[in-house]
Design an enzyme around this catalytic site. Structure first.
Site, short mmCIF file in Angstrom:
data_model
loop_
_atom_site.label_atom_id
_atom_site.label_comp_id
_atom_site.label_asym_id
_atom_site.label_seq_id
_atom_site.Cartn_x
_atom_site.Cartn_y
_atom_site.Cartn_z
CB CYS A 190 36.64 -30.42 19.79
SG CYS A 190 35.50 -29.70 18.63
CB CYS B 176 39.33 -28.56 17.50
SG CYS B 176 38.48 -27.23 18.39
CG HIS C 295 36.12 -25.55 21.03
ND1 HIS C 295 35.80 -26.79 20.53
CD2 HIS C 295 35.36 -25.37 22.13
CE1 HIS C 295 34.89 -27.35 21.32
NE2 HIS C 295 34.62 -26.51 22.30
CG ASN D 261 21.15 -28.61 15.15
OD1 ASN D 261 19.96 -28.41 15.25
ND2 ASN D 261 21.72 -29.05 14.05
CG HIS E 282 33.78 -26.47 17.32
ND1 HIS E 282 35.15 -26.62 17.34
CD2 HIS E 282 33.53 -25.43 16.50
CE1 HIS E 282 35.70 -25.69 16.56
NE2 HIS E 282 34.71 -24.96 16.04
CG HIS F 26 28.38 -27.29 13.74
ND1 HIS F 26 28.42 -27.69 15.05
CD2 HIS F 26 27.47 -28.08 13.13
CE1 HIS F 26 27.57 -28.68 15.23
NE2 HIS F 26 26.98 -28.94 14.08
CG HIS G 252 23.75 -28.02 10.23
ND1 HIS G 252 24.03 -29.32 9.92
CD2 HIS G 252 23.96 -27.89 11.57
CE1 HIS G 252 24.39 -29.97 11.02
NE2 HIS G 252 24.36 -29.13 12.03
ZN LIG Z 1 36.26 -27.58 18.76
#
Ligand SMILES: [Zn+2]
Length: 112
Positions: free
Chosen positions: A3, A6, A45, A85, A94, A96, A98
């Site tokens: 990933c 990560c 993760h 998203n 993973h 996240h 924005h």
């Molecule tokens: Zn990850």
């Protein structure tokens, strides 16, 4: 694990860090869609599948907390967007957040 987030969190892949805490990092997007476009990423993760456990839920809340702190520091707090998203959107799995903003003239009113 392969990933990319990560790897970035472990500093094995370079990124422009604007924030690093114990559990969360904030980096500049490599494909900015606004004058300010950051990614707020948990070091752990987490994916959009199954149920979130309590630690994951706390981390997701932490992402929003950190995004707000960065928005204040970046002076985009008055008009910014937070976007997740997830699922089959073709984005990195993973999770996240924005944080985008910094428009000088017209603020895009679309939800995406
Ligand atoms: Zn990850």
């Amino acid at each position: 694990m392969d990933c990319v987030f990560c790897q970035i969190a472990k500093r094995k892949i370079p990124a422009k860090f604007l924030y690093e805490g114990e559990e969360v990092i904030g980096i500049k997007s490599v494909n900015p869609e606004a004058p300010v476009h950051l990614l707020i990423i948990p070091k752990q993760h987490i994916e959009w599948k199954g149920r979130f456990n309590k630690k994951e839920l706390a981390l997701l809340g932490r992402l929003i907390f950190v995004a707000k702190e960065i928005a204040i520091k970046q002076k985009i707090f008055e008009a910014c967007k937070l976007i997740f998203n997830v699922g089959k959107t073709g984005h990195i799995s993973h999770i996240h957040l924005h944080l985008i903003g910094g428009w000088k003239k017209k603020i895009p009113m679309k939800n995406i």
